[in-house]
Scaffold this active site. Sequence first.
Site, PDB file in Angstrom:
ATOM      1  N   TYR A 186       0.872  -1.168   0.000  1.00  0.00           N
ATOM      2  CA  TYR A 186       0.000   0.000   0.000  1.00  0.00           C
ATOM      3  C   TYR A 186       0.915   1.227   0.000  1.00  0.00           C
ATOM      4  O   TYR A 186       0.917   2.038   0.929  1.00  0.00           O
ATOM      5  CB  TYR A 186      -0.942   0.009   1.206  1.00  0.00           C
ATOM      6  CG  TYR A 186      -2.001  -1.089   1.185  1.00  0.00           C
ATOM      7  CD1 TYR A 186      -2.357  -1.709  -0.010  1.00  0.00           C
ATOM      8  CD2 TYR A 186      -2.666  -1.477   2.346  1.00  0.00           C
ATOM      9  CE1 TYR A 186      -3.333  -2.702  -0.031  1.00  0.00           C
ATOM     10  CE2 TYR A 186      -3.640  -2.459   2.326  1.00  0.00           C
ATOM     11  CZ  TYR A 186      -3.970  -3.074   1.132  1.00  0.00           C
ATOM     12  OH  TYR A 186      -4.937  -4.051   1.123  1.00  0.00           O
TER      13      TYR A 186
HETATM   14  P1  FDA Z   1       2.733  -2.695 -10.560  1.00  0.00           P
HETATM   15  O1  FDA Z   1       2.968  -3.253 -11.914  1.00  0.00           O
HETATM   16  O2  FDA Z   1       2.285  -1.280 -10.460  1.00  0.00           O
HETATM   17  O3  FDA Z   1       4.027  -2.948  -9.677  1.00  0.00           O
HETATM   18  C1  FDA Z   1       4.175  -2.479  -8.345  1.00  0.00           C
HETATM   19  C2  FDA Z   1       5.654  -2.271  -8.038  1.00  0.00           C
HETATM   20  O4  FDA Z   1       6.394  -3.464  -8.294  1.00  0.00           O
HETATM   21  C3  FDA Z   1       6.305  -1.197  -8.892  1.00  0.00           C
HETATM   22  O5  FDA Z   1       7.358  -0.599  -8.175  1.00  0.00           O
HETATM   23  C4  FDA Z   1       6.865  -1.990 -10.047  1.00  0.00           C
HETATM   24  O6  FDA Z   1       7.921  -1.308 -10.711  1.00  0.00           O
HETATM   25  C5  FDA Z   1       7.323  -3.252  -9.360  1.00  0.00           C
HETATM   26  N1  FDA Z   1       7.264  -4.438 -10.217  1.00  0.00           N
HETATM   27  C6  FDA Z   1       6.224  -4.827 -10.996  1.00  0.00           C
HETATM   28  N2  FDA Z   1       6.502  -5.966 -11.622  1.00  0.00           N
HETATM   29  C7  FDA Z   1       7.754  -6.329 -11.253  1.00  0.00           C
HETATM   30  C8  FDA Z   1       8.603  -7.424 -11.590  1.00  0.00           C
HETATM   31  N3  FDA Z   1       8.210  -8.354 -12.445  1.00  0.00           N
HETATM   32  N4  FDA Z   1       9.847  -7.474 -11.030  1.00  0.00           N
HETATM   33  C9  FDA Z   1      10.256  -6.524 -10.168  1.00  0.00           C
HETATM   34  N5  FDA Z   1       9.489  -5.462  -9.806  1.00  0.00           N
HETATM   35  C10 FDA Z   1       8.241  -5.362 -10.339  1.00  0.00           C
HETATM   36  N6  FDA Z   1      -2.603  -6.035  -2.044  1.00  0.00           N
HETATM   37  C11 FDA Z   1      -2.801  -7.127  -1.275  1.00  0.00           C
HETATM   38  O7  FDA Z   1      -1.874  -7.585  -0.614  1.00  0.00           O
HETATM   39  N7  FDA Z   1      -4.019  -7.743  -1.235  1.00  0.00           N
HETATM   40  C12 FDA Z   1      -5.073  -7.309  -1.986  1.00  0.00           C
HETATM   41  O8  FDA Z   1      -6.154  -7.899  -1.919  1.00  0.00           O
HETATM   42  C13 FDA Z   1      -4.878  -6.154  -2.812  1.00  0.00           C
HETATM   43  N8  FDA Z   1      -5.892  -5.651  -3.569  1.00  0.00           N
HETATM   44  C14 FDA Z   1      -5.686  -4.539  -4.368  1.00  0.00           C
HETATM   45  C15 FDA Z   1      -6.732  -4.025  -5.129  1.00  0.00           C
HETATM   46  C16 FDA Z   1      -6.534  -2.894  -5.921  1.00  0.00           C
HETATM   47  C17 FDA Z   1      -7.669  -2.366  -6.743  1.00  0.00           C
HETATM   48  C18 FDA Z   1      -5.264  -2.261  -5.941  1.00  0.00           C
HETATM   49  C19 FDA Z   1      -5.047  -1.020  -6.760  1.00  0.00           C
HETATM   50  C20 FDA Z   1      -4.224  -2.770  -5.184  1.00  0.00           C
HETATM   51  C21 FDA Z   1      -4.414  -3.908  -4.393  1.00  0.00           C
HETATM   52  N9  FDA Z   1      -3.380  -4.439  -3.607  1.00  0.00           N
HETATM   53  C22 FDA Z   1      -3.616  -5.545  -2.824  1.00  0.00           C
HETATM   54  C23 FDA Z   1      -2.047  -3.818  -3.627  1.00  0.00           C
HETATM   55  C24 FDA Z   1      -1.128  -4.568  -4.609  1.00  0.00           C
HETATM   56  O9  FDA Z   1      -0.679  -5.765  -4.001  1.00  0.00           O
HETATM   57  C25 FDA Z   1       0.106  -3.714  -4.967  1.00  0.00           C
HETATM   58  O10 FDA Z   1      -0.295  -2.525  -5.570  1.00  0.00           O
HETATM   59  C26 FDA Z   1       1.054  -4.500  -5.880  1.00  0.00           C
HETATM   60  O11 FDA Z   1       2.345  -3.942  -5.832  1.00  0.00           O
HETATM   61  C27 FDA Z   1       0.538  -4.508  -7.290  1.00  0.00           C
HETATM   62  O12 FDA Z   1       1.286  -5.318  -8.147  1.00  0.00           O
HETATM   63  P2  FDA Z   1       1.132  -5.032  -9.723  1.00  0.00           P
HETATM   64  O13 FDA Z   1       2.063  -5.936 -10.427  1.00  0.00           O
HETATM   65  O14 FDA Z   1      -0.311  -5.048 -10.095  1.00  0.00           O
HETATM   66  O15 FDA Z   1       1.586  -3.508  -9.792  1.00  0.00           O
END
Ligand code: FDA
Length: 531
Positions: free
Chosen positions: A471
């Site tokens: 978060y």
């Molecule tokens: P994103 O692609 O934005 O990545 C997040 C971060 O990780 C960035 O700094 C990115 O550069 C880096 N990153 C991404 N991919 C990478 C990779 N392959 N290698 C290295 N670094 C990488 N959390 C939770 O624990 N339980 C939940 O139920 C929810 N529910 C939820 C709902 C909604 C609507 C949102 C907006 C967010 C959540 N979250 C959550 C929070 C979520 O776990 C958090 O935002 C994650 O970092 C999202 O991962 P993404 O790959 O989607 O994001």
Amino acid sequence: GVTSSQPYEEFLQCLEFHDSNITSIVYTRANSSFSSLLESSIRNPRFDTSATPKPLLIFTPRQISHIESAIRCSRAHRIQIRVRSGGHDYEGLSYSTISPSLTFLVLDLRNLRAIQVDVPSKTAWAQAGATLGELYYAIAAESRTLAFPAGMWPTVGLGGHISGGGYGSLLRKHGIAADNVVDAQVVDVEGRILDRASMGEDLFWAIRGASMGEDLFWAIRGGGGNTFGIVIAWKIKLVPVPATVTACTVTRTLEQNATEIVHRWQYVVDKLPNDVFFMVVLNSVANPVQANATTIQASFNSLYLGGIEGLIPMMDAKFPDLGLRRENCVEMSWAKSILYFAGFPLNSPLESLLDRTISATGSAKFKGKSDYVKEPIPISGFEGIWEKLKEVGVQTGGLILASYGGKMSEIPESSIPFPHRAGNIYQVEEVAFWVEDGVEAADGYLNWLRGLYEYMTPYVSKNPREAYANYRDLDIGRNGGGGEGDYRRARSWGSSYYKNNFDRLVRVKTAVDPANFFRNEQSIPPLSSWR
Ligand code: FDA
């Protein structure tokens, strides 16, 4: 700053030199699909305005060699990489920056989303660009009695989510997602492809929230994304679930004793059997019995790993104040419970898990903050929260409480970088949502949220005031706009996210990426940058 065309041209030449076909997966600002590609996984409309800093280009690798080339050429031409998996970063750092002059590219992993489930060994390999929904669907296609203890919103990406921890309805039974990672494939700053055996424990610990070697492997399991390397795939341990689980929702307003029930909830929730998970959403709603008036509503959402026959007598015995009735509950498979909590109609097909276009907040912009509660908040504390919630409009601000205890209390704080374990009754997320455009409206909501956070101070963890890395909240501190970090400065927000694991994360970072190539406004800095 540099002009945008020059580094781009040289960067492209570098890529072509490494792989002549590579330019087909590079999108420049001039490309007609650039904006739609960028926007398709912006999950917080707050960072989808004309003022939001945009990448120089978007790169959508189809194979690992593309990522190696991107790293080599970005390093050579000093273009920062922001890696994006699902795009849910709360502060938009996977596709934007707070620094308008920064030249960066987005490495979007959407095309790397293969999932292989192996039922006999109860494991799966899942690529980082896959979503939670795609993972849960792939598991459910093989078995109704296997699951993975990660988050509850289907479009969240595995790359960022597991890098920051990842919790959901199975946390009291099986811990968090990063606890259940057994191997990973990572591309490091030298463009090498590493797995657990070749990385060492530290990197693995870190990417699950830290370092590869066991140090890198330690680090990647919770030490935050975009810091230690690019995670290509996770090997995860699947966990057993019963064929039938029970999901329930009970709502209570102030007129229906919400204050007393939420207060009481705190005394039972971390001690319930590990088969029960609770989330409580607190917000201001239109008063159902009085026109033009508002009240506070507490919505108790629970998941029980078993049938309704087992749940009702147990709740009657342990938490009678809630008054849980059969009609509040529905039996279903675990995979369907993800759709239930995401608000899908009960008869939705499991294929809804595959829909990458759904939005949790519609066009609303949002900001979240987090806290951990270790002592029950007194009734008077809740009464003050109700006053805060009444200050903002209906459904525009709220608190989401998620129960801890169970397995979370058994895992040592240093097992992986994610440190929030024994002693926590529940986690709190404070949120604000708004649809109005413009800086003034945003400032109003942000100030309200900061006021709520200030109000919570006496009731939540201290020294450090703990926060959940997934978060992401730049209010608690940050690196420079280009991601330049400083150990001392980073330690203040770093210990909120990682407690005593912060120093180990710095050691891993210093070992695996001493020049701080992988960075953002809240990545762990290497010690060499301590100037
Ligand atoms: P994103 O692609 O934005 O990545 C997040 C971060 O990780 C960035 O700094 C990115 O550069 C880096 N990153 C991404 N991919 C990478 C990779 N392959 N290698 C290295 N670094 C990488 N959390 C939770 O624990 N339980 C939940 O139920 C929810 N529910 C939820 C709902 C909604 C609507 C949102 C907006 C967010 C959540 N979250 C959550 C929070 C979520 O776990 C958090 O935002 C994650 O970092 C999202 O991962 P993404 O790959 O989607 O994001």
